[in-house]
Design a protein around this motif. Structure first.
Motif, PDB file in Angstrom:
ATOM      1  N   TYR A 124     -21.434 101.082  51.575  1.00 50.88           N
ATOM      2  CA  TYR A 124     -20.708  99.972  50.952  1.00 50.88           C
ATOM      3  C   TYR A 124     -21.068  99.854  49.475  1.00 50.88           C
ATOM      4  N   TYR A 125     -19.977  99.593  48.666  1.00 52.90           N
ATOM      5  CA  TYR A 125     -20.092  99.486  47.218  1.00 52.90           C
ATOM      6  C   TYR A 125     -19.401  98.205  46.748  1.00 52.90           C
ATOM      7  N   VAL A 126     -19.423  98.001  45.441  1.00 53.90           N
ATOM      8  CA  VAL A 126     -18.947  96.741  44.870  1.00 53.90           C
ATOM      9  C   VAL A 126     -17.749  97.001  43.966  1.00 53.90           C
ATOM     10  N   LEU A 127     -16.730  96.162  44.131  1.00 51.35           N
ATOM     11  CA  LEU A 127     -15.622  96.086  43.171  1.00 51.35           C
ATOM     12  C   LEU A 127     -15.868  94.858  42.306  1.00 51.35           C
ATOM     13  N   LEU A 128     -16.217  95.103  41.037  1.00 51.69           N
ATOM     14  CA  LEU A 128     -16.611  94.009  40.144  1.00 51.69           C
ATOM     15  C   LEU A 128     -15.437  93.080  39.869  1.00 51.69           C
ATOM     16  N   ASP A 129     -15.709  91.777  39.956  1.00 52.87           N
ATOM     17  CA  ASP A 129     -14.754  90.726  39.617  1.00 52.87           C
ATOM     18  C   ASP A 129     -13.397  90.928  40.319  1.00 52.87           C
ATOM     19  N   ASP A 130     -13.425  91.440  41.543  1.00 57.02           N
ATOM     20  CA  ASP A 130     -12.186  91.672  42.298  1.00 57.02           C
ATOM     21  C   ASP A 130     -11.732  90.418  43.023  1.00 57.02           C
ATOM     22  N   GLY A 131     -12.641  89.497  43.272  1.00 57.46           N
ATOM     23  CA  GLY A 131     -12.276  88.233  43.892  1.00 57.46           C
ATOM     24  C   GLY A 131     -11.828  88.363  45.342  1.00 57.46           C
ATOM     25  N   GLY A 132     -12.193  89.407  46.035  1.00 57.98           N
ATOM     26  CA  GLY A 132     -11.807  89.579  47.431  1.00 57.98           C
ATOM     27  C   GLY A 132     -10.437  90.170  47.634  1.00 57.98           C
ATOM     28  N   SER A 133      -9.791  90.688  46.557  1.00 62.22           N
ATOM     29  CA  SER A 133      -8.441  91.241  46.683  1.00 62.22           C
ATOM     30  C   SER A 133      -8.440  92.527  47.514  1.00 62.22           C
ATOM     31  N   ASN A 134      -9.485  93.345  47.399  1.00 61.59           N
ATOM     32  CA  ASN A 134      -9.527  94.627  48.106  1.00 61.59           C
ATOM     33  C   ASN A 134     -10.700  94.745  49.070  1.00 61.59           C
ATOM     34  N   GLY A 135     -11.380  93.662  49.287  1.00 60.09           N
ATOM     35  CA  GLY A 135     -12.512  93.702  50.194  1.00 60.09           C
ATOM     36  C   GLY A 135     -13.010  92.314  50.492  1.00 60.09           C
ATOM     37  N   VAL A 136     -14.285  92.234  50.910  1.00 60.33           N
ATOM     38  CA  VAL A 136     -14.914  90.957  51.240  1.00 60.33           C
ATOM     39  C   VAL A 136     -15.485  90.354  49.958  1.00 60.33           C
ATOM     40  N   ARG A 137     -15.075  89.115  49.644  1.00 58.63           N
ATOM     41  CA  ARG A 137     -15.536  88.441  48.431  1.00 58.63           C
ATOM     42  C   ARG A 137     -16.955  87.930  48.634  1.00 58.63           C
ATOM     43  N   PHE A 138     -17.814  88.131  47.640  1.00 54.57           N
ATOM     44  CA  PHE A 138     -19.190  87.651  47.700  1.00 54.57           C
ATOM     45  C   PHE A 138     -19.739  87.592  46.278  1.00 54.57           C
ATOM     46  N   GLY A 139     -20.947  87.047  46.130  1.00 56.92           N
ATOM     47  CA  GLY A 139     -21.684  87.055  44.868  1.00 56.92           C
ATOM     48  C   GLY A 139     -20.920  86.510  43.692  1.00 56.92           C
ATOM     49  N   CYS A 140     -20.917  87.292  42.627  1.00 54.64           N
ATOM     50  CA  CYS A 140     -20.299  86.909  41.356  1.00 54.64           C
ATOM     51  C   CYS A 140     -18.821  87.274  41.339  1.00 54.64           C
ATOM     52  N   ASN A 141     -18.053  86.704  42.293  1.00 52.83           N
ATOM     53  CA  ASN A 141     -16.609  86.960  42.411  1.00 52.83           C
ATOM     54  C   ASN A 141     -16.304  88.446  42.603  1.00 52.83           C
TER      55      ASN A 141
END
Length: 254
Positions: A124-141
């Motif tokens: 699992y990796y992070v999409l920065l500032d994606d806001g949950g559009s393509n995955g599970v939203r967490f942390g700093c949006n």
């Protein structure tokens, strides 16, 4: 006359001797035979009891006998091996014939004793500032997304998934083109030591150093490690240890 009388007198004298010789002695009385005992008409004689007749006992059936036909002779006069015969009274069904047009079912391969591991694992990796559009939203949006990586046959799924996450140079599966993802562990130097799964909780032991670029990397590191370990074995929760400390303690130190 005198002579005649003498003869007559002599005859008279000798008569008793002759008559005595001819007289049968009187019969003696025979003692009467004892009379049979009287039978009382009011009593009936008891007949003698008949001897007991033995009850018939079950007999075992006669043993089956096998009939062995004479062995046929082969060419050259040598007798052939005797064929096996079934006991008398049993029927032997002929073997079913397989049509020439139908192939017999293939036999299943024997198990080798070793279960092959998965061909791919998910990190699992992070999409920065994606806001949950393509995955599970967490942390700093941000959004958390899974990326598939190839693994070798027989490799442990947990170890392969965590190593793919810790390896910054790990390549994704060729059939998957992930978006521009961010790995909050790319600057860290961690090694996978061991892991276990008890059916509910997965436990992972790491060793090395943690390096993060800011406060937003704290929830990113925790989410990446936890979700990668949980999805590898199908656990409910995860416990991550770094250098003997829990992940929360290791993140506070760094």
């Amino acid at each position: 006359m005198a002579g005649v009388r003498a003869v007559m007198v002599a005859s008279a004298l000798s008569l008793p001797l002759w008559a005595a010789a001819c007289v049968t002695p009187p019969l003696q009385d025979t003692p009467p035979s004892p009379a049979p005992p009287l039978v009382d008409a009011r009593t009936t004689p008891t007949p003698a009891a008949a001897p007991p007749v033995p009850a018939p006992q079950p007999q075992a059936p006669p043993p089956a006998t096998a009939v062995t036909p004479p062995a046929p002779e082969t060419k050259g006069g040598a007798p052939a091996a005797p064929a096996e015969t079934a006991p008398v009274g049993t029927a032997t069904a002929p073997a079913p014939e397989v049509p020439a047009s139908e192939d017999p079912l293939p036999s299943a391969p024997a198990p080798s004793g070793k279960v092959a591991g998965p061909q791919t694992v998910t990190a699992y990796y992070v999409l920065l500032d994606d806001g949950g559009s393509n995955g599970v939203r967490f942390g700093c949006n941000d959004s958390l997304v899974g990326v598939s990586h190839p693994s070798s046959a027989g490799e442990d799924a947990l170890a392969a998934a965590v190593r793919a996450l810790l390896d910054a140079q790990a390549e994704p599966e060729q059939s998957q083109q992930p978006p521009e993802v961010y790995n909050a562990l790319s600057e860290s130097d961690l090694k996978f030591l061991s892991g276990s799964f008890d059916g509910t909780t997965v436990t992972v032991y790491l060793a090395g150093t943690l390096s993060m670029g800011g406060v937003c990397d704290l929830p990113r590191v925790e989410a990446q490690l936890t979700h990668t370990a949980v999805s590898a074995v199908g656990a409910i929760r995860a416990e991550i240890y770094v250098n003997g400390l829990t992940l929360a303690e290791a993140l506070r130190l760094d």
